[in-house]
Design a protein around this motif. Structure first.
Motif, PDB file in Angstrom:
ATOM      1  N   VAL A 177       0.948  -1.150  -0.057  1.00  0.00           N
ATOM      2  CA  VAL A 177      -0.032   0.124   0.030  1.00  0.00           C
ATOM      3  C   VAL A 177       0.908   1.064   0.012  1.00  0.00           C
ATOM      4  O   VAL A 177       1.834   1.296   0.759  1.00  0.00           O
ATOM      5  CB  VAL A 177      -0.795   0.006   1.169  1.00  0.00           C
ATOM      6  N   ILE A 178       0.677   2.088  -0.907  1.00  0.00           N
ATOM      7  CA  ILE A 178       1.449   3.439  -0.772  1.00  0.00           C
ATOM      8  C   ILE A 178       0.595   4.505  -0.577  1.00  0.00           C
ATOM      9  O   ILE A 178       1.031   5.686  -0.304  1.00  0.00           O
ATOM     10  CB  ILE A 178       2.232   3.482  -2.164  1.00  0.00           C
ATOM     11  N   ALA A 179      -0.617   4.378  -0.609  1.00  0.00           N
ATOM     12  CA  ALA A 179      -1.585   5.579  -0.202  1.00  0.00           C
ATOM     13  C   ALA A 179      -1.334   5.920   1.107  1.00  0.00           C
ATOM     14  O   ALA A 179      -1.263   5.048   2.143  1.00  0.00           O
ATOM     15  CB  ALA A 179      -3.074   5.048  -0.198  1.00  0.00           C
ATOM     16  N   GLY A 180      -1.322   7.212   1.440  1.00  0.00           N
ATOM     17  CA  GLY A 180      -1.124   7.982   2.612  1.00  0.00           C
ATOM     18  C   GLY A 180       0.320   7.740   3.388  1.00  0.00           C
ATOM     19  O   GLY A 180       0.840   8.133   4.281  1.00  0.00           O
ATOM     20  N   GLN A 181       1.323   7.233   2.202  1.00  0.00           N
ATOM     21  CA  GLN A 181       2.832   7.373   2.770  1.00  0.00           C
ATOM     22  C   GLN A 181       3.328   8.766   2.524  1.00  0.00           C
ATOM     23  O   GLN A 181       2.884   9.531   1.559  1.00  0.00           O
ATOM     24  CB  GLN A 181       3.627   6.161   1.710  1.00  0.00           C
ATOM     25  N   HIS A 182       4.316   8.913   3.362  1.00  0.00           N
ATOM     26  CA  HIS A 182       5.018  10.155   3.268  1.00  0.00           C
ATOM     27  C   HIS A 182       5.927  10.455   1.935  1.00  0.00           C
ATOM     28  O   HIS A 182       6.621   9.543   1.566  1.00  0.00           O
ATOM     29  CB  HIS A 182       6.058  10.333   4.500  1.00  0.00           C
ATOM     30  N   TYR A 183       5.955  11.714   1.514  1.00  0.00           N
ATOM     31  CA  TYR A 183       6.525  11.839   0.154  1.00  0.00           C
ATOM     32  C   TYR A 183       8.313  11.888   0.208  1.00  0.00           C
ATOM     33  O   TYR A 183       8.584  11.038  -0.300  1.00  0.00           O
ATOM     34  CB  TYR A 183       6.265  13.470  -0.035  1.00  0.00           C
ATOM     35  N   LYS A 184       8.618  12.327   1.276  1.00  0.00           N
ATOM     36  CA  LYS A 184      10.069  12.079   1.589  1.00  0.00           C
ATOM     37  C   LYS A 184      10.619  10.617   1.838  1.00  0.00           C
ATOM     38  O   LYS A 184      11.565  10.276   1.202  1.00  0.00           O
ATOM     39  CB  LYS A 184      10.640  12.956   2.586  1.00  0.00           C
ATOM     40  N   TYR A 185       9.783   9.889   2.265  1.00  0.00           N
ATOM     41  CA  TYR A 185      10.014   8.354   2.511  1.00  0.00           C
ATOM     42  C   TYR A 185       9.948   7.682   1.237  1.00  0.00           C
ATOM     43  O   TYR A 185      11.001   6.905   0.632  1.00  0.00           O
ATOM     44  CB  TYR A 185       8.885   7.754   3.517  1.00  0.00           C
ATOM     45  N   LEU A 186       8.804   7.830   0.322  1.00  0.00           N
ATOM     46  CA  LEU A 186       8.773   7.416  -1.022  1.00  0.00           C
ATOM     47  C   LEU A 186       9.856   7.749  -1.768  1.00  0.00           C
ATOM     48  O   LEU A 186      10.410   6.929  -2.636  1.00  0.00           O
ATOM     49  CB  LEU A 186       7.385   7.810  -1.612  1.00  0.00           C
ATOM     50  N   LEU A 187      10.217   8.971  -1.878  1.00  0.00           N
ATOM     51  CA  LEU A 187      11.342   9.408  -2.785  1.00  0.00           C
ATOM     52  C   LEU A 187      12.708   8.846  -2.314  1.00  0.00           C
ATOM     53  O   LEU A 187      13.494   8.486  -3.079  1.00  0.00           O
ATOM     54  CB  LEU A 187      11.589  11.072  -2.672  1.00  0.00           C
ATOM     55  N   ARG A 188      12.951   8.633  -1.239  1.00  0.00           N
ATOM     56  CA  ARG A 188      14.154   8.193  -0.602  1.00  0.00           C
ATOM     57  C   ARG A 188      14.248   6.426  -0.896  1.00  0.00           C
ATOM     58  O   ARG A 188      15.148   6.070  -1.462  1.00  0.00           O
ATOM     59  CB  ARG A 188      14.426   8.161   0.941  1.00  0.00           C
ATOM     60  N   GLN A 189      13.222   5.716  -0.698  1.00  0.00           N
ATOM     61  CA  GLN A 189      13.038   4.509  -1.246  1.00  0.00           C
ATOM     62  C   GLN A 189      13.177   4.170  -2.746  1.00  0.00           C
ATOM     63  O   GLN A 189      14.118   3.312  -3.241  1.00  0.00           O
ATOM     64  CB  GLN A 189      11.715   3.655  -0.661  1.00  0.00           C
TER      65      GLN A 189
END
Length: 243
Positions: A177-189
């Motif tokens: 699930v990526i809904a609700g995930q933080h932008y900076k965490y997504l970008l880092r991963q």
């Protein structure tokens, strides 16, 4: 991050570091023999078990110090949002960290406190039962509208098939699930996956984003962080807890 939570995390982390040996290192995507989501180890045992949400709530207490009791994580992306994540994804990622397949020195001392596959199944069931907070870190630069539009186009072209229109992922296929995930965490991963630094990455995803430049990763991360899952989002305050 508020000071009481920092103090709790620091104290727990220090205690765990001294109590546990360093994380092992298992060959990952850099190895020619790497098989993503290989059917082996405690992951398989945990997946066979029915998680008990009540017991999982107790086991989650140590996790809540950093990921918060609500599972919301931190908007700055230091700690990801966990609430509502599929049990399959949680079990795989925790097992990978415990086995040394995913490098996460901050979480490793906590992950190894889970005593057996049943406790792994329990804590994952509890986390999945939490509603997804609606208040989370998003890209807020001056060019946000353009990034959202560009990210939407990229997402619908190459990400939607696996992660779904609303970022719901696929439990059976271990897609998160990526809904609700933080932008900076997504970008880092995604940056780590693209650059070969996420050792337990799905090779199919690497192929998709290997060609993306930094600006495209910012765009797609900004769009992903805007996604909402109908029926799964919290209706009250972000810290409301369960659905």
């Amino acid at each position: 991050m508020n000071k009481p939570v920092i103090a709790i995390c620091a104290a727990l982390f220090a205690t765990s570091v001294f109590a546990q040996a360093p994380a092992p290192k298992k060959a990952g995507i850099e190895s020619q023999t790497y098989k993503w989501n290989a059917q082996e180890g405690e992951k398989i045992e945990a997946l066979k078990l029915k998680g008990d949400v009540k017991r999982g709530e107790e086991a989650y207490e140590v996790c809540g110090a950093c990921h918060l009791p609500s599972g919301a994580g931190r908007p700055d992306g230091t700690f990801p949002q966990l609430a509502g994540q599929h049990t399959t994804v949680l079990i795989k990622q925790i097992a990978d960290i415990r086995a040394g397949l995913r490098d996460n020195p901050t979480m490793y001392p906590f992950a190894v406190t889970l005593t057996d596959p049943q406790e792994l199944a329990d804590v994952s069931a509890y986390i999945e039962s939490l509603c997804i907070p609606t208040d989370h870190g998003q890209y807020d630069g001056p060019d946000a509208p353009k990034h959202l539009a560009d990210g939407k186009a990229l997402y619908e072209k190459e990400c939607k098939e696996c992660h779904g229109m609303n970022g719901q992922g696929d439990k059976a296929k271990f897609y998160p699930v990526i809904a609700g995930q933080h932008y900076k965490y997504l970008l880092r991963q995604m940056t780590q996956i693209r650059d070969g630094k996420r050792r337990n990455a799905n090779p199919d995803m690497v192929k998709v984003i290997k060609k993306y430049n930094d600006q495209q990763l910012v765009a797609i991360s900004s769009y992903q962080s805007s996604l909402r899952m109908p029926g799964a989002m919290c209706t009250g305050k972000p810290a409301a807890g369960k659905k």
